[in-house]
Write a protein that holds these residues in place. Structure first.
Motif, PDB file in Angstrom:
ATOM      1  N   GLN A 100       0.224  12.524   8.313  1.00 36.00           N
ATOM      2  CA  GLN A 100       1.460  12.416   9.097  1.00 36.00           C
ATOM      3  C   GLN A 100       2.672  12.413   8.176  1.00 36.00           C
ATOM      4  N   LYS A 101       2.539  11.633   7.107  1.00 32.48           N
ATOM      5  CA  LYS A 101       3.619  11.522   6.129  1.00 32.48           C
ATOM      6  C   LYS A 101       3.963  12.878   5.533  1.00 32.48           C
ATOM      7  N   PHE A 130       7.458  14.858   5.762  1.00 28.28           N
ATOM      8  CA  PHE A 130       8.180  15.287   4.564  1.00 28.28           C
ATOM      9  C   PHE A 130       8.535  16.768   4.659  1.00 28.28           C
ATOM     10  N   ILE A 131       7.553  17.572   5.066  1.00 30.71           N
ATOM     11  CA  ILE A 131       7.806  19.014   5.154  1.00 30.71           C
ATOM     12  C   ILE A 131       8.964  19.287   6.115  1.00 30.71           C
ATOM     13  N   MET A 159      -5.156  13.275  -3.804  1.00 31.97           N
ATOM     14  CA  MET A 159      -4.223  12.218  -4.183  1.00 31.97           C
ATOM     15  C   MET A 159      -4.969  10.973  -4.679  1.00 31.97           C
ATOM     16  N   MET A 172      -2.716   8.585   7.939  1.00 26.40           N
ATOM     17  CA  MET A 172      -1.294   8.279   7.712  1.00 26.40           C
ATOM     18  C   MET A 172      -0.682   9.254   6.719  1.00 26.40           C
ATOM     19  N   HIS A 221      -6.246   5.787   5.990  1.00 22.40           N
ATOM     20  CA  HIS A 221      -5.171   6.094   5.048  1.00 22.40           C
ATOM     21  C   HIS A 221      -4.897   7.595   5.021  1.00 22.40           C
ATOM     22  N   ILE A 265       0.836  -1.199   0.000  1.00 19.35           N
ATOM     23  CA  ILE A 265       0.000   0.000   0.000  1.00 19.35           C
ATOM     24  C   ILE A 265       0.870   1.247   0.000  1.00 19.35           C
ATOM     25  N   PRO A 266       0.734   2.051  -1.060  1.00 18.48           N
ATOM     26  CA  PRO A 266       1.523   3.285  -1.093  1.00 18.48           C
ATOM     27  C   PRO A 266       0.919   4.357  -0.172  1.00 18.48           C
ATOM     28  N   ILE A 267       1.765   5.198   0.387  1.00 14.43           N
ATOM     29  CA  ILE A 267       1.246   6.430   0.992  1.00 14.43           C
ATOM     30  C   ILE A 267       1.947   7.583   0.306  1.00 14.43           C
ATOM     31  N   PRO A 268       1.252   8.252  -0.569  1.00 13.41           N
ATOM     32  CA  PRO A 268       1.856   9.448  -1.152  1.00 13.41           C
ATOM     33  C   PRO A 268       1.816  10.560  -0.116  1.00 13.41           C
ATOM     34  N   LYS A 269       2.607  11.602  -0.322  1.00 12.88           N
ATOM     35  CA  LYS A 269       2.401  12.775   0.520  1.00 12.88           C
ATOM     36  C   LYS A 269       1.370  13.666  -0.159  1.00 12.88           C
ATOM     37  N   ASP A 270       0.637  14.381   0.639  1.00  5.22           N
ATOM     38  CA  ASP A 270      -0.457  15.201   0.121  1.00  5.22           C
ATOM     39  C   ASP A 270       0.110  16.511  -0.446  1.00  5.22           C
ATOM     40  N   ILE A 271      -0.740  17.253  -1.143  1.00  8.79           N
ATOM     41  CA  ILE A 271      -0.368  18.608  -1.560  1.00  8.79           C
ATOM     42  C   ILE A 271      -0.177  19.423  -0.279  1.00  8.79           C
ATOM     43  N   PRO A 272       1.002  19.992  -0.060  1.00  7.73           N
ATOM     44  CA  PRO A 272       1.252  20.629   1.240  1.00  7.73           C
ATOM     45  C   PRO A 272       0.640  22.023   1.368  1.00  7.73           C
ATOM     46  N   GLN A 292       8.183   4.197   0.764  1.00  2.00           N
ATOM     47  CA  GLN A 292       7.065   5.129   0.872  1.00  2.00           C
ATOM     48  C   GLN A 292       5.741   4.373   1.005  1.00  2.00           C
ATOM     49  N   THR A 342       6.907   8.263  -4.401  1.00  2.00           N
ATOM     50  CA  THR A 342       5.985   7.223  -3.938  1.00  2.00           C
ATOM     51  C   THR A 342       6.051   6.002  -4.838  1.00  2.00           C
TER      52      THR A 342
END
Lengths: 444, 497
Positions: free
Chosen positions: A334-335, A339-340, A99, A331, A328, A9-16, B471, B360
């Motif tokens: 948090q991710k 990242f930030i 995402m 998570m 999801h 399961i991927p967790i991308p980072k969101d648009i910050p 990731q 990712t």
């Protein structure tokens, strides 16, 4: 970190960036505008299917062909509203579930972008059909084929949307998807599709009942043999049949839903929504079997009940999505934070580009390294890349390091075939300039 | 890097957006903004010029109706769907930038949407009630009013969208002040509006001339009269269109120079700029000649010639759009996000850890000897594929080959490495390379392989994605557990003390 870890399961980072408005408002706009959009889509699809069906019937009974023409006129309006009303939910889902939605779009990309030409063609076909009614009067096969083709496209488009809206819910499946077809076969797409198709028929039946029943509608001047009552009864029968089938498909949709988003809140909403439709079914049944003069009784009550049902089902749809994605999303949030933070730290302690000294160059080694770092993107030893080769520079500035340094600091533009060189004033220190020119002038 | 990357390896991703957006802008300007007020005006002329016993001049009205019919069909099919198509294509090709823009401009787009809904409702009313309105003078007058309302709303729709387009190009504002007011006050807003409005009117007029030549017969009086009126319309707006573009022209280089302080980048821009001048000059002259002929010698105007005029007018606008696109580079959102969809402020992180580690979706989070080519392909996808293909439009092999003198010889590895690490100095319209040294080595190896094998690169829509284990949810949980265990021992240690 453990690279041997099995990753599914991927967790991308969101648009910050923060959401533009509080989440509940976005949810409201999404759910509400989507329902308005989908009702017009229902009318567009249902209207096209009924037009087709009436025209087939019209081959034997001319009046049905006329009825088909009347229904066809409504498609123009409903399809335009369907498109324009679709923009608001599209924007809202893009914002709320960025995402998830974009990932689904990308994984089914070719089919997703094909929606644009397909719908355009279908719209053009409905106009072609509408404006060639008299031209093809004696060529019904051609004329009916036009609407049949439009119907096929209209029937296919919802599958693409449903596939995407379904795929976005399952990050655990993203790694397995290879194009549209593999996403289409995820569980639940087809039951939801059937649910949508019968909803379209039901909504269109109700619309037709109202449309031809209006006092202003000149039914008697258009039709000679058909009468309002018959058509209204047929429209109601369509609503009833389609709705009863919905009662059968509904549970299948619910049962085939992957369990992760099913909660009591969902079951509760769905059951309330379904039970509100029951009195409406009863009133429609009474109207169909009752006396002709009573057929209009309870119409508005029926319409209101079914509207409430639709609102509950639309909300249920959102609750399922929200239940499914909440863990999801948590998570991912948090991710994104992590990242930030990492990015901030890297900004504070940037990796400096160290000069790669090639010792074999002897006393021009530093100059050579400076050249590689600052100049070699545009200049090579003996060929023109962006600017002239080094050999040429060395010839021009032979024994004239001062002018070469001046040029590097503040270059002019001399060559028609090369663009202006950027200035290195302030980018290189005097010592560095000296080393650099020393290196350049040694090249032969 | 956070969203699987859709990629068209022949057409080029940006071309997909450009095609859809250009069709949309051309239809919007020539058939809505500039066409609708002309139709309302012509419809009104029919009423004015009719006999005392008539509501309107029936033949005239029928001709105007036919023109409007054309506009209605095209705008509600191709026009509407290309509008949605811009959303679809941008969300595929450039998801991070459009997602960032929506987060800031949600209000603006929502307002835009309500205006747009009104516009659609009005066009449905205006067109579909046309025939019924011919029954009484009262209904006809009201109908013409709807034509004017519709014209106003279609202009407002454009005015709002232009603010967002202008904002994307204005350096600096995104960082300081991300809101609608700054969008409306950005230095390119007024110039764009002053150029787009009269140009749309001219385009609408040119298109109407062509349609009039289709819907009337040669030598008819109605044709002559229509030509004369529309020519007047064009002649009224043409000076403003020229003045507006000249003003816009003057402002572009200022903004553009702020964007590209390195003068080298201007060479490619200069080429477009020069072509644009010539086409605009040509288009303006041919439109002027057409309008003058339409006014004094309307019989000389025929459909094929009018079609050519129309094409020139459309090219006028098309080139402007191209130049507008260009000045945004190397950013997609000024000084915030590069055209490779990576944020400028994250660059130090990518330089430290490498781009692949933070992606990712990447099959090669760590580059080894064995996976170098594959890693290069992944880096290419992340850092280059928004603008470059491998073998199609703006192919990376072609641009290197051209730069090294089109010799067809294998590219020099060292030269490529040096070039890629400094390409933003040499080509100011390109973003700096975002990764670390190893990734440059990998991408060079990949491009060299591309040059020899001619292989193509398939996007996520075909091959799907490979998750980067670092990731994943699984790695996330492992880290969380490790942190938790560490916390526990820390607390126990404190307790022990």
């Amino acid at each position: 970190m453990n690279f041997l870890l099995q990753a599914n399961i991927p967790i991308p980072k969101d648009i910050p960036l923060p959401l533009p408005v509080p989440e509940p408002i976005l949810v409201f706009v999404l759910v509400f505008s989507f329902l308005v959009h989908i009702v017009f889509v229902n009318l567009m699809l249902g209207g096209s299917l009924l037009t087709f069906w009436c025209q087939i019937k019209g081959l034997k009974n001319k009046e049905y062909d006329e009825l088909a023409h009347e229904i066809a006129k409504t498609i123009t309006v409903n399809k335009s509203l369907a498109v324009v009303m679709g923009v608001a939910p599209l924007l809202s889902i893009n914002t709320l579930y960025t995402m998830y939605f974009y990932t689904a779009n990308s994984l089914t990309g070719l089919m997703w972008i094909a929606i644009i030409p397909l719908v355009t063609v279908a719209f053009l076909l409905t106009y072609l059909h509408k404006y060639t009614w008299r031209i093809f009067e004696n060529n019904k096969a051609v004329h009916i084929s036009i609407i049949a083709l439009a119907c096929l496209i209209f029937l296919f488009i919802p599958l693409i949307f449903l596939t995407n809206i379904n795929l976005m819910l399952f990050p655990e499946k993203w790694g397995l998807i290879k194009g549209f077809i593999s996403a289409l076969t995820l569980p639940n797409v087809f039951p939801r599709y059937l649910h949508f198709i019968f909803a379209s028929l039901s909504v269109t039946g109700l619309f037709l009942f109202w449309y031809i029943g209006r006092k202003k509608y000149p039914f008697e001047t258009i039709f000679k043999n058909l009468n309002r009552y018959d058509i209204k009864k047929k429209a109601y029968s369509l609503v009833l049949t389609a709705s009863v089938i919905q009662f059968l498909i509904g549970p299948i949709v619910l049962v085939t839903l992957p369990s992760k988003g099913v909660g009591w809140n969902l079951i509760f909403i769905i059951f309330i929504g379904a039970s509100i439709a029951i009195p409406a079914m009863y009133w429609i049944y009474r109207a169909i079997v009752g006396k002709p003069e009573h057929i209009n009784n309870n119409f508005w009550k029926i319409a209101i009940c079914l509207t409430i049902t639709v609102i509950f089902m639309g909300s249920g749809r959102h609750i399922y999505r929200s239940n499914s994605l909440a863990p999801h999303q948590k998570m991912m949030a948090q991710k994104t934070k992590d990242f930030i933070k990492a990015s901030e730290e890297a900004r504070k302690n940037p990796v400096e580009d160290e000069l790669e000294i090639d010792e074999s160059l002897g006393d021009v080694a530093v100059g050579g390294a400076l050249f590689a770092q600052n100049c070699s993107a545009c200049h090579a030893k003996d060929v023109k890349v962006v600017g002239p080769p080094i050999i040429e520079m060395a010839t021009i500035y032979k024994d004239n390091a001062e002018d070469l340094k001046k040029w590097i600091k503040n270059p002019g533009k001399r060559r028609a075939d090369a663009p202006q060189m950027p200035s290195f004033e302030g980018k290189l220190s005097d010592d560095e300039l000296a080393e650099l020119s020393k290196y350049i002038l040694t090249i032969k | 890097m956070d969203i699987p990357l859709f990629h068209l390896d022949w057409l080029n991703n940006r071309m997909l957006i450009a095609l859809i957006a250009t069709v949309h802008a051309l239809i919007n300007h020539s058939l809505a903004v500039g066409f609708l007020p002309l139709m309302a005006w012509l419809e009104n002329k029919g009423v004015m010029n009719s006999g005392p016993t008539e509501i309107t001049d029936a033949r005239w009205d029928k001709m105007v109706y036919k023109m409007m019919w054309t506009a209605f069909i095209i705008t509600t099919t191709i026009g509407a769907m290309t509008g949605v198509g811009i959303w679809f294509s941008v969300s595929l090709v450039s998801p991070n930038s459009i997602a960032s823009l929506i987060r800031v401009f949600y209000y603006a787009w929502f307002v835009e949407w309500t205006v747009f809904v009104t516009e659609v409702v009005l066009i449905l009313i205006y067109f579909l009630t046309w025939k019924n309105s011919n029954k009484s003078i009262k209904a006809k007058t009201r109908h013409i009013k709807f034509g004017w309302y519709l014209s106003v709303f279609s202009w407002v729709t454009m005015a709002i969208i232009v603010s967002i387009l202008g904002f994307m190009m204005d350096p600096g504002n995104w960082k300081n002040d991300k809101n609608l007011i700054t969008a409306f006050t950005n230095p390119l807003y007024i110039p764009q509006l002053l150029y787009r409005t009269p140009l749309a009117m001219v385009l609408g007029g040119t298109l109407a001339l062509f349609l009039a030549s289709v819907f009337t017969k040669r030598g008819e009086e109605i044709r002559t009269n229509t030509f004369k009126l529309i020519s007047k319309w064009i002649l009224c707006w043409l000076p403003f269109a020229v003045a507006g573009s000249a003003y816009y022209f003057k402002v572009i280089p200022e903004t553009q120079l702020a964007n590209m302080n390195v003068a080298i980048g201007t060479q490619a821009f200069q080429q477009w700029y020069d072509i644009m001048w010539k086409v605009i000059l040509g288009a303006t002259s041919i439109i002027l000649i057409t309008a003058i002929l339409g006014l004094w010698k309307p019989k000389m105007l025929r459909a094929p010639f009018l079609a050519i005029t129309l094409l020139f007018a459309l090219a006028f606008m098309g080139l402007f759009e191209r130049v507008r696109e260009f000045i945004r580079k190397p950013y997609i959102i000024s000084e915030y996000m590069y055209s490779n969809l990576l944020r400028e402020e994250d660059y130090p992180l990518y330089k430290k850890d490498g781009l692949l580690k933070w992606a990712t979706y990447s099959s090669t989070p760590v580059i080894t000897k064995e996976n170098k080519i594959e890693a290069g392909r992944n880096v290419f996808m992340l850092a280059c594929s928004r603008c470059h293909t491998t073998q199609g439009v703006n192919s990376v092999v072609d641009v290197f080959d051209k730069m090294y003198g089109s010799t067809g010889k294998p590219f020099d590895e060292t030269m490529m490495k040096n070039y890629i690490s400094n390409l933003h100095n040499a080509r100011a319209y390109m973003p700096p390379f975002p990764g670390n040294k190893k990734e440059i080595d990998a991408i060079v190896a990949y491009i060299k392989q591309l040059q020899i094998t001619g292989e193509v690169l398939e996007g996520a829509q075909e091959t799907g994605v490979t998750l980067n284990p670092e990731q994943s949810v699984e790695a996330f949980k492992a880290t969380a557990e490790k942190n938790l265990a560490k916390e526990k021992t820390d607390i126990e240690n404190i307790k022990k003390k």
